[in-house]
Motif scaffolding. Structure first.
Motif, mmCIF file in Angstrom:
data_model
loop_
_atom_site.group_PDB
_atom_site.id
_atom_site.type_symbol
_atom_site.label_atom_id
_atom_site.label_comp_id
_atom_site.label_asym_id
_atom_site.label_seq_id
_atom_site.Cartn_x
_atom_site.Cartn_y
_atom_site.Cartn_z
ATOM 1 N N TYR A 43 0.830 -1.205 0.000
ATOM 2 C CA TYR A 43 0.000 0.000 0.000
ATOM 3 C C TYR A 43 0.875 1.271 0.000
ATOM 4 O O TYR A 43 0.597 2.232 -0.724
ATOM 5 C CB TYR A 43 -0.941 -0.014 1.213
ATOM 6 C CG TYR A 43 -1.943 1.105 1.164
ATOM 7 C CD1 TYR A 43 -2.898 1.165 0.127
ATOM 8 C CD2 TYR A 43 -1.931 2.123 2.113
ATOM 9 C CE1 TYR A 43 -3.805 2.210 0.065
ATOM 10 C CE2 TYR A 43 -2.837 3.163 2.048
ATOM 11 C CZ TYR A 43 -3.777 3.205 1.025
ATOM 12 O OH TYR A 43 -4.672 4.241 0.948
ATOM 13 N N LEU A 47 1.056 4.413 -2.579
ATOM 14 C CA LEU A 47 0.930 5.831 -2.202
ATOM 15 C C LEU A 47 2.064 6.685 -2.781
ATOM 16 O O LEU A 47 1.919 7.873 -3.014
ATOM 17 C CB LEU A 47 0.922 5.980 -0.672
ATOM 18 C CG LEU A 47 -0.317 5.436 0.047
ATOM 19 C CD1 LEU A 47 -0.158 5.590 1.559
ATOM 20 C CD2 LEU A 47 -1.572 6.181 -0.408
ATOM 21 N N SER A 96 -6.086 0.799 7.504
ATOM 22 C CA SER A 96 -7.211 1.735 7.343
ATOM 23 C C SER A 96 -6.902 3.074 7.996
ATOM 24 O O SER A 96 -7.346 4.129 7.516
ATOM 25 C CB SER A 96 -8.512 1.124 7.867
ATOM 26 O OG SER A 96 -8.397 0.866 9.231
ATOM 27 N N GLN A 99 -5.001 4.938 5.444
ATOM 28 C CA GLN A 99 -5.890 5.444 4.392
ATOM 29 C C GLN A 99 -6.548 6.749 4.848
ATOM 30 O O GLN A 99 -6.645 7.713 4.095
ATOM 31 C CB GLN A 99 -6.978 4.408 4.066
ATOM 32 C CG GLN A 99 -6.469 3.318 3.148
ATOM 33 C CD GLN A 99 -7.380 2.093 3.137
ATOM 34 O OE1 GLN A 99 -8.314 1.984 3.946
ATOM 35 N NE2 GLN A 99 -7.090 1.161 2.252
ATOM 36 N N ASP A 100 -6.982 6.784 6.119
ATOM 37 C CA ASP A 100 -7.620 7.986 6.683
ATOM 38 C C ASP A 100 -6.676 9.175 6.721
ATOM 39 O O ASP A 100 -7.022 10.290 6.386
ATOM 40 C CB ASP A 100 -8.050 7.719 8.136
ATOM 41 C CG ASP A 100 -9.406 7.048 8.180
ATOM 42 O OD1 ASP A 100 -9.983 6.846 7.102
ATOM 43 O OD2 ASP A 100 -9.846 6.728 9.307
ATOM 44 N N TRP A 102 -3.636 9.597 5.270
ATOM 45 C CA TRP A 102 -2.765 9.922 4.133
ATOM 46 C C TRP A 102 -3.059 11.310 3.533
ATOM 47 O O TRP A 102 -2.126 12.116 3.342
ATOM 48 C CB TRP A 102 -2.829 8.809 3.076
ATOM 49 C CG TRP A 102 -2.028 9.165 1.866
ATOM 50 C CD1 TRP A 102 -2.492 9.559 0.649
ATOM 51 C CD2 TRP A 102 -0.602 9.238 1.781
ATOM 52 N NE1 TRP A 102 -1.468 9.855 -0.202
ATOM 53 C CE2 TRP A 102 -0.275 9.668 0.471
ATOM 54 C CE3 TRP A 102 0.431 8.983 2.669
ATOM 55 C CZ2 TRP A 102 1.033 9.843 0.059
ATOM 56 C CZ3 TRP A 102 1.735 9.152 2.229
ATOM 57 C CH2 TRP A 102 2.022 9.574 0.940
#
Ligand code: ADP
Length: 390
Positions: A43, A47, A96, A99-100, A102
């Motif tokens: 991941y 990014l 997760s 993800q929040d 980033w």
């Protein structure tokens, strides 16, 4: 220092950071975290195309001080170290959380670039992980050295006090021996070869006195040499000002039930005006526990055990643990302090024969003595000395 096997191929950039967004990923070698780590790395790779960042992977097993510095409680953990403020993400839902966060991390990096004219022309002042890790390592090292210095200073202070104590101990027998020799010399007539004012019995007593005191000096010196060897080579002690009466009471409270189980009476004779001693509390506790444990073990049901403390000289305090149990035969009184030595009589009892040898090492490290006497009504009395705190 940094686990180079873990570092991504572009890690070289870390010494000249091209982007303000710098991340640290803390990992461990547990197979169970392998899968989560792979997903996280994939991941992060994804990014990278959204916004460039620098990533350093740290194996907590190899650099525990870094994990300690960041106060991490779980791995993997992702720490944003730049731009400030620092932020740590950890836990089973790390992905997760990332993800929040980033978009906000990316925004903060973009703002930082605008505000600080990134990339900086002065690369020397640019924060980078390598400097950062080195800084933490050095501060840990300084902390360790400071502690070591304090301990060494304490040891030196202890030695100074002990030297003063030993000088005092040596002076008494030396003075007695000198007085005896001077009396003999003063009364000796060199022409006749007689000592007219001294009877033959008195001359003999003075000679014996000088000899006995010289033997005392020799014994003291042997003790000192053995103690110096023992304490430096084997056992580190951290002496401090210690209230022996309080420590004794504490040990008695902890062991009380053992004496109760054997219906043994435990008496104490501890003076109220006992001076502080200069000793390592944990080590002295070990000695007291060992001696009381032995007294309990080698004394029959219903027997009596007594702890007595004496302020023997201005320099020393003497602690004695006496019992009316089996006693120690005269010929074994030295040997029982050797490692693994047990009386034949007691080999069916629990134990390994190491308690007393440890006690001796501890007491010698304090430049004290430990020995055993027999007791008139049967049983034994173990005594040891400790230096008085000044
Ligand atoms: P352990 O008790 O485990 O055998 P120690 O080193 O403490 O080891 O003691 C060595 C030996 O000294 C014991 O085995 C015992 O024979 C003797 N001993 C120690 N304390 C006493 C005591 N209070 N009374 C009689 N004998 C003792």
């Amino acid at each position: 220092m940094v686990n180079r096997d873990c570092i991504p191929a572009d890690a070289e950039k870390l010494t000249h950071p091209q982007t303000p967004l710098q991340l640290l990923l803390f990992v461990d070698q547990r197979p169970s975290s392998h899968e989560q780590l792979q997903r996280l790395l994939a991941y992060l790779e994804h990014l990278r195309s959204d916004y460039p960042f620098e990533l350093e992977i740290v194996d907590v097993g190899q650099q525990p001080y870094l994990a300690e510095h960041f106060k991490l409680v779980a791995t993997p953990a992702l720490v944003k170290i730049h731009p400030p403020p620092r932020q740590t993400l950890a836990g089973s839902n790390l992905l997760s959380q990332l993800q929040d966060w980033w978009p906000r991390w990316k925004n903060s990096a973009e703002d930082y670039v605008k505000l600080h004219e990134w990339p900086s022309t002065n690369t020397q002042n640019t924060p980078c992980f390598a400097d950062f890790a080195e800084l933490i390592r050095l501060s840990e090292e300084i902390f360790r050295l400071k502690k070591e210095k304090e301990e060494l200073q304490q040891q030196l202070q202890f030695k100074d006090r002990i030297i003063a104590m030993l000088a005092h101990d040596l002076r008494n027998p030396l003075t007695a021996s000198l007085i005896a020799l001077e009396t003999l010399e003063k009364n000796y007539n060199i022409e006749t070869g007689f000592s007219p004012k001294l009877t033959p019995a008195l001359i003999m007593r003075l000679i014996k006195q000088a000899r006995m005191q010289s033997l005392n000096i020799e014994r003291l010196i042997t003790d000192i040499l053995q103690a110096a060897q023992g304490s430096c080579a084997e056992l580190r002690i951290l002496p401090k000002k210690l209230d022996l009466a309080v420590l004794c009471q504490d040990v008695i409270d902890c062991l009380k039930h053992r004496f109760e189980t054997k219906s043994q009476e435990l008496k104490t004779d501890i003076p109220n005006d006992l001076p502080f001693v200069y000793a390592d509390p944990e080590r002295v506790r070990q000695v007291l526990v060992n001696l009381l444990d032995n007294a309990n073990k080698y004394t029959q049901e219903g027997g009596t055990i007594e702890i007595c403390i004496l302020h023997r000289t201005t320099q020393k305090v003497q602690v004695s643990v006496g019992d009316n149990g089996l006693g120690v035969p005269e010929e074994d009184r030295e040997a029982i302090f050797e490692e693994h030595y047990r009386l034949k009589r007691d080999r069916d009892k629990e134990g390994y024969g190491i308690g007393l040898s440890l006690c001796q090492r501890i007491i010698r490290a304090h430049y004290g003595r430990i020995w055993v006497d027999s007791v008139a009504k049967g049983g034994s009395c173990f005594s040891f000395t400790l230096p008085v705190y000044r």
